[in-house]
Design an enzyme around this catalytic site. Structure first.
Site, short mmCIF file in Angstrom:
data_model
loop_
_atom_site.label_atom_id
_atom_site.label_comp_id
_atom_site.label_asym_id
_atom_site.label_seq_id
_atom_site.Cartn_x
_atom_site.Cartn_y
_atom_site.Cartn_z
N HIS A 1 -8.01 -7.43 -1.37
CA HIS A 1 -6.77 -6.73 -1.73
C HIS A 1 -6.37 -7.06 -3.16
O HIS A 1 -6.18 -8.22 -3.51
CB HIS A 1 -5.65 -7.15 -0.77
CG HIS A 1 -4.32 -6.53 -1.05
ND1 HIS A 1 -3.70 -5.65 -0.18
CD2 HIS A 1 -3.46 -6.66 -2.10
CE1 HIS A 1 -2.53 -5.28 -0.69
NE2 HIS A 1 -2.37 -5.89 -1.86
N ASP B 1 -7.71 -1.82 -1.41
CA ASP B 1 -8.65 -2.71 -0.73
C ASP B 1 -10.05 -2.29 -1.12
O ASP B 1 -10.44 -1.13 -0.89
CB ASP B 1 -8.47 -2.63 0.78
CG ASP B 1 -7.11 -3.12 1.25
OD1 ASP B 1 -6.48 -3.91 0.51
OD2 ASP B 1 -6.68 -2.73 2.35
N GLU C 1 -6.36 -12.59 0.90
CA GLU C 1 -7.34 -11.54 1.17
C GLU C 1 -8.26 -11.34 -0.03
O GLU C 1 -7.81 -10.95 -1.10
CB GLU C 1 -6.61 -10.22 1.48
CG GLU C 1 -5.66 -10.31 2.67
CD GLU C 1 -4.85 -9.04 2.88
OE1 GLU C 1 -5.07 -8.05 2.14
OE2 GLU C 1 -3.99 -9.03 3.78
N HIS D 1 0.82 -1.22 0.00
CA HIS D 1 0.00 0.00 0.00
C HIS D 1 0.85 1.27 0.00
O HIS D 1 0.36 2.34 -0.40
CB HIS D 1 -0.94 0.00 1.20
CG HIS D 1 -2.15 -0.86 1.02
ND1 HIS D 1 -3.30 -0.44 0.40
CD2 HIS D 1 -2.38 -2.15 1.38
CE1 HIS D 1 -4.19 -1.41 0.40
NE2 HIS D 1 -3.66 -2.47 0.98
#
Length: 229
Positions: free
Chosen positions: A206, A141, A203, A134
């Site tokens: 993500h 996200d 995830e 990030h």
């Protein structure tokens, strides 16, 4: 080290640009800001220009299938200080959830919990060769909202440290609700992947494009987004 962190970075120099709130749904107020994360005047709703272009393409693809749906941006750019803050927060949440005393952890307990946290959170490294995804402005996200502006049910919340967060967790379930969760996760993933994004293996929310994780997942020799200040 994460398996993707050995990939070299040749940063293309693209700027961070604001995600247009007129085109996407944004989670406001931002959850990490509410916790006190130190953004120091920066906004989490920024991405590299090429990544934003991909996000617009993903939403265009989504709306070809579901015309009134939108991609909901939970989080995008994250300075290193915010990454460190959130790793600390996630660590303490794991400690509490396991009924442990944060002031009296054994070295083994500390390492066990850090291992759990780092399955989902990147190490807040200041080394330019190993930036958290990030911090590059190349990771985002996301989830979905329907025609009524209501978040589509995915079966687990963003940031949950749990096997339920794995993208295919519900794939083999015969439960009707679980099948619906899996369908929604697939809708999101297909829209993002159509636009060239890669999905985090652990995830469902993500996605990345151009960073080290993307290069690793798509078998590229280099990444073209590194840490950006």
């Amino acid at each position: 080290m994460k398996p993707y962190q050995h990939i070299p970075i040749l940063d293309c120099g693209e700027p961070l640009v604001a995600i247009p709130g007129s085109q996407f749904a944004l989670v406001l107020p931002h959850p990490y800001e509410l916790l006190g994360a130190p953004y120091a005047g920066r906004s989490p709703f920024y991405l590299r220009q090429g990544v934003l272009t991909g996000l617009i393409q993903a939403q265009t693809y989504l709306q070809q299938q579901y015309p009134q749906w939108q991609i909901l941006i939970f989080d995008a750019y994250r300075p290193i200080a915010v990454q460190q803050f959130m790793v600390n927060y996630a660590f303490m949440e794991q400690v509490r959830s396991q009924g442990l005393d944060p002031g009296n952890l054994s070295p083994f307990e500390r390492q066990e919990i850090l291992g759990q946290v780092y399955q989902f959170w990147a190490v807040p490294s200041l080394d330019p060769a190993t930036p958290p995804p990030h911090a590059t402005g190349a990771a985002v996200d996301v989830t979905l909202v329907d025609e009524a502006g209501i978040a589509v049910e995915m079966g687990s919340p963003i940031d949950e440290i749990s096997p339920r967060s794995h993208p295919d967790y519900f794939a083999q379930s015969s439960d009707r609700d679980h099948q619906e969760y899996h369908k929604h996760r697939q809708i999101l993933a297909q829209a993002m992947q159509q636009a060239g994004f890669a999905q985090h293996p652990n995830e469902w929310w993500h996605f990345c494009k151009g960073d080290q994780m993307w290069a690793w997942l798509t078998h590229q020799g280099t990444a073209f987004y590194g840490r950006v200040e």
